[in-house]
Scaffold this active site. Structure first.
Site, PDB file in Angstrom:
ATOM      1  CD  GLU A 199     -13.139   8.635   8.373  1.00  8.66           C
ATOM      2  OE1 GLU A 199     -14.206   8.046   8.623  1.00  8.66           O
ATOM      3  OE2 GLU A 199     -13.097   9.741   7.836  1.00  8.66           O
ATOM      4  NE  ARG A 233      -4.780   8.638   0.140  1.00  9.95           N
ATOM      5  CZ  ARG A 233      -5.324   8.107   1.220  1.00  9.95           C
ATOM      6  NH1 ARG A 233      -5.220   6.815   1.462  1.00  9.95           N
ATOM      7  NH2 ARG A 233      -5.966   8.858   2.081  1.00  9.95           N
ATOM      8  CE1 TYR A 255      -9.950   2.284   7.518  1.00 14.13           C
ATOM      9  CE2 TYR A 255     -10.581   4.441   8.374  1.00 14.13           C
ATOM     10  CZ  TYR A 255      -9.609   3.543   7.990  1.00 14.13           C
ATOM     11  OH  TYR A 255      -8.285   3.896   8.089  1.00 14.13           O
ATOM     12  N   GLY A 278       0.819  -1.209   0.000  1.00  9.15           N
ATOM     13  CA  GLY A 278       0.000   0.000   0.000  1.00  9.15           C
ATOM     14  C   GLY A 278       0.856   1.262   0.000  1.00  9.15           C
ATOM     15  CB  SER A 300      -7.789   6.276  11.089  1.00  6.44           C
ATOM     16  OG  SER A 300      -8.542   7.174  10.323  1.00  6.44           O
TER      17      SER A 300
HETATM   18  P1  NAP Z   1      -3.608   1.230   1.441  1.00  2.00           P
HETATM   19  O1  NAP Z   1      -2.780   1.908   0.398  1.00  2.00           O
HETATM   20  O2  NAP Z   1      -5.052   0.957   1.159  1.00  2.00           O
HETATM   21  O3  NAP Z   1      -2.887  -0.155   1.802  1.00  2.00           O
HETATM   22  C1  NAP Z   1      -3.547  -1.165   2.502  1.00  2.00           C
HETATM   23  C2  NAP Z   1      -2.651  -2.379   2.564  1.00  2.00           C
HETATM   24  O4  NAP Z   1      -3.291  -3.392   3.340  1.00  2.00           O
HETATM   25  C3  NAP Z   1      -2.318  -3.014   1.209  1.00  2.00           C
HETATM   26  O5  NAP Z   1      -0.957  -3.372   1.197  1.00  2.00           O
HETATM   27  C4  NAP Z   1      -3.185  -4.274   1.182  1.00  2.00           C
HETATM   28  O6  NAP Z   1      -2.612  -5.321   0.437  1.00  2.00           O
HETATM   29  C5  NAP Z   1      -3.145  -4.644   2.657  1.00  2.00           C
HETATM   30  N1  NAP Z   1      -4.232  -5.550   3.056  1.00  2.00           N
HETATM   31  C6  NAP Z   1      -5.562  -5.364   2.879  1.00  2.00           C
HETATM   32  N2  NAP Z   1      -6.231  -6.402   3.391  1.00  2.00           N
HETATM   33  C7  NAP Z   1      -5.322  -7.278   3.881  1.00  2.00           C
HETATM   34  C8  NAP Z   1      -5.411  -8.535   4.543  1.00  2.00           C
HETATM   35  N3  NAP Z   1      -6.579  -9.139   4.773  1.00  2.00           N
HETATM   36  N4  NAP Z   1      -4.246  -9.140   4.931  1.00  2.00           N
HETATM   37  C9  NAP Z   1      -3.051  -8.561   4.679  1.00  2.00           C
HETATM   38  N5  NAP Z   1      -2.901  -7.370   4.055  1.00  2.00           N
HETATM   39  C10 NAP Z   1      -4.035  -6.743   3.671  1.00  2.00           C
HETATM   40  O7  NAP Z   1      -3.562   2.050   2.816  1.00  2.00           O
HETATM   41  P2  NAP Z   1      -2.581   3.256   3.265  1.00  2.00           P
HETATM   42  O8  NAP Z   1      -3.161   4.538   2.813  1.00  2.00           O
HETATM   43  O9  NAP Z   1      -1.191   2.878   2.937  1.00  2.00           O
HETATM   44  O10 NAP Z   1      -2.804   3.216   4.848  1.00  2.00           O
HETATM   45  C11 NAP Z   1      -2.026   2.365   5.679  1.00  2.00           C
HETATM   46  C12 NAP Z   1      -2.775   2.140   6.987  1.00  2.00           C
HETATM   47  O11 NAP Z   1      -2.973   3.386   7.651  1.00  2.00           O
HETATM   48  C13 NAP Z   1      -4.165   1.535   6.837  1.00  2.00           C
HETATM   49  O12 NAP Z   1      -4.391   0.722   7.958  1.00  2.00           O
HETATM   50  C14 NAP Z   1      -5.088   2.737   6.870  1.00  2.00           C
HETATM   51  O13 NAP Z   1      -6.367   2.356   7.297  1.00  2.00           O
HETATM   52  C15 NAP Z   1      -4.360   3.607   7.883  1.00  2.00           C
HETATM   53  N6  NAP Z   1      -4.543   5.045   7.761  1.00  2.00           N
HETATM   54  C16 NAP Z   1      -4.333   5.652   6.566  1.00  2.00           C
HETATM   55  C17 NAP Z   1      -4.428   7.034   6.471  1.00  2.00           C
HETATM   56  C18 NAP Z   1      -4.206   7.744   5.168  1.00  2.00           C
HETATM   57  O14 NAP Z   1      -4.588   8.917   5.067  1.00  2.00           O
HETATM   58  N7  NAP Z   1      -3.557   7.122   4.196  1.00  2.00           N
HETATM   59  C19 NAP Z   1      -4.741   7.799   7.623  1.00  2.00           C
HETATM   60  C20 NAP Z   1      -4.917   7.134   8.837  1.00  2.00           C
HETATM   61  C21 NAP Z   1      -4.804   5.761   8.903  1.00  2.00           C
HETATM   62  P3  NAP Z   1      -3.086  -5.737  -1.063  1.00  2.00           P
HETATM   63  O15 NAP Z   1      -2.053  -5.117  -1.969  1.00  2.00           O
HETATM   64  O16 NAP Z   1      -3.018  -7.228  -1.032  1.00  2.00           O
HETATM   65  O17 NAP Z   1      -4.456  -5.215  -1.278  1.00  2.00           O
HETATM   66  N1  GDD Z   2     -13.068   8.851  -2.192  1.00  6.23           N
HETATM   67  C1  GDD Z   2     -13.839   9.875  -2.573  1.00  6.23           C
HETATM   68  N2  GDD Z   2     -14.294   9.930  -3.856  1.00  6.23           N
HETATM   69  N3  GDD Z   2     -14.139  10.834  -1.680  1.00  6.23           N
HETATM   70  C2  GDD Z   2     -14.893  11.879  -2.083  1.00  6.23           C
HETATM   71  C3  GDD Z   2     -15.375  11.998  -3.392  1.00  6.23           C
HETATM   72  C4  GDD Z   2     -15.068  10.964  -4.321  1.00  6.23           C
HETATM   73  O1  GDD Z   2     -15.467  10.982  -5.494  1.00  6.23           O
HETATM   74  N4  GDD Z   2     -16.077  13.152  -3.485  1.00  6.23           N
HETATM   75  C5  GDD Z   2     -16.020  13.739  -2.283  1.00  6.23           C
HETATM   76  N5  GDD Z   2     -15.321  12.977  -1.426  1.00  6.23           N
HETATM   77  C6  GDD Z   2     -15.069  13.275   0.006  1.00  6.23           C
HETATM   78  C7  GDD Z   2     -15.471  12.144   0.950  1.00  6.23           C
HETATM   79  O2  GDD Z   2     -16.876  12.151   1.161  1.00  6.23           O
HETATM   80  C8  GDD Z   2     -14.648  12.542   2.186  1.00  6.23           C
HETATM   81  O3  GDD Z   2     -15.345  13.517   2.924  1.00  6.23           O
HETATM   82  C9  GDD Z   2     -13.407  13.190   1.586  1.00  6.23           C
HETATM   83  O4  GDD Z   2     -13.688  13.431   0.205  1.00  6.23           O
HETATM   84  C10 GDD Z   2     -12.145  12.336   1.701  1.00  6.23           C
HETATM   85  O5  GDD Z   2     -12.418  11.040   1.203  1.00  6.23           O
HETATM   86  P1  GDD Z   2     -11.259   9.952   0.981  1.00  6.23           P
HETATM   87  O6  GDD Z   2     -10.176  10.527   0.156  1.00  6.23           O
HETATM   88  O7  GDD Z   2     -11.924   8.711   0.502  1.00  6.23           O
HETATM   89  O8  GDD Z   2     -10.627   9.786   2.428  1.00  6.23           O
HETATM   90  P2  GDD Z   2     -11.278   9.598   3.884  1.00  6.23           P
HETATM   91  O9  GDD Z   2     -11.056  10.878   4.625  1.00  6.23           O
HETATM   92  O10 GDD Z   2     -12.664   9.082   3.800  1.00  6.23           O
HETATM   93  O11 GDD Z   2     -10.371   8.435   4.483  1.00  6.23           O
HETATM   94  C11 GDD Z   2      -8.961   8.454   4.349  1.00  6.23           C
HETATM   95  O12 GDD Z   2      -8.387   9.110   5.458  1.00  6.23           O
HETATM   96  C12 GDD Z   2      -8.582   8.465   6.720  1.00  6.23           C
HETATM   97  C13 GDD Z   2      -7.918   9.345   7.796  1.00  6.23           C
HETATM   98  O13 GDD Z   2      -8.805  10.350   8.201  1.00  6.23           O
HETATM   99  C14 GDD Z   2      -8.483   7.005   4.232  1.00  6.23           C
HETATM  100  O14 GDD Z   2      -7.113   6.988   3.908  1.00  6.23           O
HETATM  101  C15 GDD Z   2      -8.651   6.257   5.540  1.00  6.23           C
HETATM  102  O15 GDD Z   2      -8.030   4.966   5.440  1.00  6.23           O
HETATM  103  C16 GDD Z   2      -7.971   7.075   6.647  1.00  6.23           C
HETATM  104  O16 GDD Z   2      -8.092   6.428   7.895  1.00  6.23           O
END
Ligand code: NAP
Ligand code: GDD
Length: 325
Positions: free
Chosen positions: A129, A186, A151, A15, A127
């Protein structure tokens, strides 16, 4: 202090965050193992550039035995549990699955740690969230939680089970409560990347519109490459503690769209269409971190600001789209 080369096991290495963390730990001379599920289509795009430098172990957060095997094989000093069903929108369509992977997955890793070697340090990807319908602004380590999606609820379970394993068994187990962080790595389903990628398609005349849901939601957006350092710093502490990680700045989805389109010389109003199907059953309207604790205690602060983030993602997608031609 021992000079022994440290070993880390990263779940979710394919990821966004897992791949940046792997880059970061390799630069720190760690031996890096990545947990990868065999059942999924192999998608190693994010880690293609380091495949010769890391070792992959097979495993799935749904299968505790596989986690025990993986930990026995990697013998890590540190485990970063980044794997999850991480897309909030999808979590209403797959609530039970999201609970299994994102929630119970964490306790499976913690139990495997206890079984194999309780000295292994554990990081949980919590998170913002979890703050959901926010109880106060900005959000800190002591802000009460109010998750607004399956989630968010699953992440809250994983968060509290991490705290409980720390307090019950004395594990070095920490949670980083990370606000949204983005990058060219991303997934395309997340809003920032959807915007930069589609804007690049429009600019290169390969798409005519960008369909979005709620433009009024505000997020505290940072750069993923900066945030993995905070994860690592938390794991180097003497005592395990949880931290909020964010920028302290918040912007609406509309502002992000405008920033990107303006940068590419486009008027977003001509291309953005609101699609009601993209609205969520419940929305998290406003997130803004108070990250002063991590700055004070660990000396961490983000290096990439919001404008720079939007631009670096737009540049990367302009190049990606041109390359795909
Ligand atoms: P991501 O790009 O969606 O990556 C998710 C990873 O989890 C992928 O490598 C996926 O592997 C793996 N995975 C999914 N289901 C699995 C399972 N059953 N067993 C083993 N591996 C599995 O997420 P990210 O943005 O890097 O985020 C990393 C972590 O931080 C996540 O836990 C997310 O919820 C958390 N987080 C993210 C954000 C953000 O803004 N990015 C903020 C707060 C928290 P595959 O390649 O096999 O699908
Ligand atoms: N994905 C998506 N697609 N979001 C949209 C869209 C669309 O077409 N249009 C508007 N949005 C709004 C969503 O409703 C949300 O309010 C905001 O954009 C951000 O959506 P995402 O980018 O999907 O992220 P997220 O905030 O719901 O969740 C991400 O951040 C979390 C941390 O606060 C993810 O990375 C989560 O895994 C992570 O925990």
């Amino acid at each position: 202090m021992s000079n022994k080369r440290k070993t880390a096991l990263i779940t979710g290495i394919t990821g966004q965050d897992g791949s940046y963390l792997a880059d970061f730990l390799l630069a720190k001379n760690y031996a890096v193992y990545g947990l990868e599920r065999r059942s999924s289509q192999k998608d190693r795009q994010n880690i293609q550039h380091i495949m010769g430098k890391i070792k992959m172990v097979s495993g799935d957060l749904l299968d505790e035995a596989s986690l025990v095997h993986a930990i026995r094989e990697a013998k890590p000093d540190e485990i970063y549990n980044l794997a999850a069903q991480s897309f909030v929108g999808e979590s209403w369509k797959q609530p039970v699955y999201t609970g299994e992977v994102t929630g119970l997955g964490a306790v499976r890793v913690l139990e495997a740690v206890r079984q194999v070697d309780p000295k292994i340090k554990f990081y949980q990807a919590s998170s913002s969230e979890m703050f959901g319908a926010v109880r106060e602004t900005p959000q800190t380590e002591t802000t009460p939680f109010y998750p607004r999606s399956p989630y968010g609820v699953a992440k809250l379970y994983a968060h509290w089970i991490t705290v409980n394993y720390r307090e019950s068994y004395g594990l070095f187990a920490v949670s980083g409560i990370l606000f949204n962080h983005e990058s060219p790595r991303r997934g395309l389903e997340f809003v920032t990347r959807k915007i930069t990628y589609t804007a690049a398609l429009i600019k290169q005349r390969r798409a005519k519109e960008l369909r979005l849901g709620n433009l009024d939601a505000s997020r505290d957006w940072g750069f993923a490459g900066d945030y993995v350092e905070a994860m690592w710093l938390m794991m180097q502490e003497k005592k395990p503690r949880d931290f909020v990680i964010g920028t302290g700045e918040t912007h609406t989805v509309r502002e992000f769209v405008e920033e990107v389109f303006l940068y590419l010389g486009l008027d977003y109003k001509k291309y953005v269409k609101i699609d009601k199907k993209l609205l969520r059953p419940a929305e998290v309207n406003y997130l803004k971190a108070d990250a002063s604790h991590v700055q004070r205690e660990l000396g961490w602060k983000p290096k990439t600001d919001y404008k720079a983030l939007a631009r670096l993602m737009a540049d990367a997608d302009m190049a990606a789209v041109a390359h795909e031609r």
